[in-house]
Design an enzyme around this catalytic site. Structure first.
Site, PDB file in Angstrom:
ATOM      1  N   SER A 214      99.973   2.040  13.510  1.00  0.00           N
ATOM      2  CA  SER A 214     101.398   1.823  13.252  1.00  0.00           C
ATOM      3  C   SER A 214     101.794   1.978  11.792  1.00  0.00           C
ATOM      4  O   SER A 214     102.973   2.137  11.491  1.00  0.00           O
ATOM      5  CB  SER A 214     101.808   0.426  13.732  1.00  0.00           C
ATOM      6  OG  SER A 214     101.031  -0.572  13.078  1.00  0.00           O
TER       7      SER A 214
ATOM      8  N   ASP B   6     108.068  -7.155   9.067  1.00  0.00           N
ATOM      9  CA  ASP B   6     108.148  -7.902  10.332  1.00  0.00           C
ATOM     10  C   ASP B   6     106.966  -8.823  10.606  1.00  0.00           C
ATOM     11  O   ASP B   6     106.770  -9.260  11.729  1.00  0.00           O
ATOM     12  CB  ASP B   6     108.298  -6.922  11.501  1.00  0.00           C
ATOM     13  CG  ASP B   6     107.092  -5.989  11.640  1.00  0.00           C
ATOM     14  OD1 ASP B   6     106.138  -6.110  10.846  1.00  0.00           O
ATOM     15  OD2 ASP B   6     107.117  -5.119  12.534  1.00  0.00           O
TER      16      ASP B   6
ATOM     17  N   HIS C 127     103.828  -5.509   9.172  1.00  0.00           N
ATOM     18  CA  HIS C 127     104.037  -4.218   8.531  1.00  0.00           C
ATOM     19  C   HIS C 127     104.845  -4.399   7.249  1.00  0.00           C
ATOM     20  O   HIS C 127     105.487  -5.433   7.054  1.00  0.00           O
ATOM     21  CB  HIS C 127     104.768  -3.257   9.481  1.00  0.00           C
ATOM     22  CG  HIS C 127     104.092  -3.100  10.812  1.00  0.00           C
ATOM     23  ND1 HIS C 127     104.470  -3.832  11.920  1.00  0.00           N
ATOM     24  CD2 HIS C 127     103.054  -2.321  11.202  1.00  0.00           C
ATOM     25  CE1 HIS C 127     103.694  -3.496  12.952  1.00  0.00           C
ATOM     26  NE2 HIS C 127     102.829  -2.597  12.538  1.00  0.00           N
TER      27      HIS C 127
END
Length: 391
Positions: free
Chosen positions: A60, A365, A368
Site C-alpha cells: 500500500s 490514517d 500510512h
C-alpha cells in the site's frame, strides 16, 4: 560534509539524550532549505540519471490503484474521500491524501504516474512503466499464512512473487525479442518495495505476538525480497532499488495497540515505541547484508538500498522543522483516541474525522503517511544520502 552529517544522524537517532536532540536539530537546520521546501516540486531539480520507464512492486505504500481495481474488498474506504483529497480531489486507490513516493520519483525523472497493472489498457503510459504493487501485499506467499491459520488477516493474496509473475507475463507485450527487452530494461528503474511490512503487521499488530516470536520471520522475508529482486535482474533489470522498512514504532496503529504504562518503552524525544523501531532496524540490517551479497552475484547491475527509515526518522525528532506542526505520531484521519486511531472507526468510516491541513501531519490514517511526508522522503531518496549507491 552534509552527506556525512545526515548519515551520522541516521545511525545515531536512537540516542535518548537531550544533547543529541540539540545536535539533531542543528544538523537538520543546516539542511533546512533542502528538506523543508514543500512548496517546491520534487522535479524542480533533475537527477543526473535518466530513466525512460519505472516498474514498481510492493504494497500500500506504493499501490496506485491495483487494489481498487479489484474492488478493495478488505478496505473499501480507500475507494472514497478523504483518500486522495489533497491532490487528486478523489480517491485513486492510493493509501494517502495524495501522492506517494513512487509518484514523486516518477515526477523527478519526467515520467507520468505509474498506471496500475490490473487496470492496464495498453494506453499512452505503456512504455513509461507499470505498477504491480497491491495494497496489503506480503513478501511471503499467501500459502504461508494460510498454513499458520492466519489467512483471514490477509487483505490480498497478491504477494510479491505474484507481482513478479505479472511482470514476467506482461513484459512480452513491450518488446518482441529478448535482446530488445534487455535494451529497454537497461534504461528502466525497478522498485522492489517497500515490502514486508504487512508480513510483520499480521503477527505483531493483528495477533499481538511478542517481538521475540516474530524475529525468526525476518530472514524468511528477506529471502523472499532477494528472490524477487534476483528474478527481476534475471529478466534484464539493470537499475534496482530495494527499500528498507520504516520506523513502525512511530505508527499510530502500533502506539494504540501497544499502549504502555512503562515510560521506558517510549523514546523520550519522539514518543515512539523503541522496541518496534529496533525491530525495523533489524530487518534493515539483514536486508543490507543480503543486498551486498546480491551485488557480488550481479556486478553489472546497479542494486540500490533505499533507507526509508533514515529518510523519515527526522520527522519524529524535529517535526516542526519539516512543517509538521499538527503532529508526528498522531493520525490526520482517524476515529479518536490519544493517537487518533481507532480500529472500530478507521479513516473514512463513520465516526472518523479528518484534520484541516494534512500537510502539517506526518501520518495520514494510522498506518500510512501523508503526501507531505512522502514528498520529504522522496527528496531525501532522490537527491540526498538515503539511497546507496545514489539514485
Amino acid at each position: 560534509m552534509i552527506y556525512i552529517l545526515v548519515r551520522c544522524l541516521a545511525l545515531t537517532h536512537h540516542s535518548r539524550t537531550i544533547n543529541m536532540k540539540m545536535k539533531f536539530q542543528v544538523f537538520v537546520f543546516l539542511l533546512f532549505p533542502f528538506v523543508t521546501a514543500s512548496d517546491v516540486s520534487v522535479s524542480s531539480r533533475r537527477p543526473y540519471a535518466k530513466y525512460e520507464s519505472i516498474f514498481n512492486f510492493g504494497d500500500s505504500l506504493s499501490d496506485t490503484g491495483n487494489y481498487l481495481a479489484v474492488g478493495a474488498p478488505g478496505f473499501p474506504q480507500i475507494a472514497h474521500l478523504p483518500y486522495g483529497e489533497t491532490f487528486f480531489g478523489n480517491a485513486t486507490g492510493r493509501a494517502s491524501d495524495g501522492h506517494l513516493i513512487v509518484d514523486f520519483i516518477a515526477e523527478a525523472f519526467g515520467l507520468p504516474s505509474l498506471p496500475p497493472y490490473l487496470k492496464q489498457t495498453g494506453g499512452p503510459y505503456k512504455k513509461t512503466g507499470m505498477n504491480f504493487a497491491v495494497f496489503g501485499a506480503t513478501a511471503l506467499d499467501a500459502e504461508f499464512y494460510y498454513a499458520k491459520n492466519q489467512g483471514p488477516f490477509l487483505f490480498t493474496n497478491d504477494s510479491l512473487s505474484v507481482q513478479v509473475g505479472w511482470f514476467k507475463k506482461w513484459k512480452s507485450s513491450i518488446c518482441t525479442s529478448k535482446q530488445e527487452r534487455h535494451k529497454y530494461f537497461k534504461k528502466s528503474l525497478f522498485l522492489v518495495g517497500e515490502i514486508g511490512g504487512n508480513d510483520y503487521h499480521i503477527p505483531l499488530l493483528y495477533i499481538g505476538a511478542p517481538i521475540e516470536q516474530v524475529r525468526p520471520l525476518v530472514p524468511l522475508i528477506i529471502e523472499a525480497i532477494i528472490n524477487a529482486t534476483t528474478a527481476i535482474i534475471e529478466e534484464g533489470a539493470a537499475n534496482v532499488v530495494v527499500p528498507g522498512n520504516l520506523p513502525i514504532g512511530c505508527l499510530p496503529a502500533y502506539l494504540t495497540r501497544f499502549q504502555s504504562s512503562n515510560r521506558s518503552d517510549y523514546n523520550p524525544i519522539t514518543g515512539c515505541l523503541d522496541a518496534f523501531n529496533e525491530f525495523s532496524k533489524y530487518h534493515n540490517r539483514l536486508l543490507i547484508q543480503a543486498l551486498k551479497t546480491l551485488r557480488k552475484k550481479y556486478p553489472r547491475a546497479r542494486i540500490m538500498y533505499a533507507d526509508y527509515y533514515g529518510a523519515s526518522i527526522g520527522f519524529y525528532y524535529s517535526p516542526k522543522l519539516y512543517g509538521f506542526s499538527g503532529g508526528s505520531i498522531t493520525a490526520c484521519c482517524g476515529g479518536g483516541g490519544p493517537y487518533n486511531f481507532n480500529i472500530s472507526s478507521l479513516c473514512g468510516q463513520p465516526g472518523s474525522t479528518v484534520c484541516d491541513d494534512p500537510s502539517t501531519f506526518v501520518n495520514w490514517d494510522g498506518n500510512h503517511w501523508t503526501e507531505a511526508a512522502y514528498r520529504h522522503m522522496a527528496k531525501g531518496l532522490i537527491y540526498g544520502p538515503f539511497t546507496s549507491p545514489p539514485l
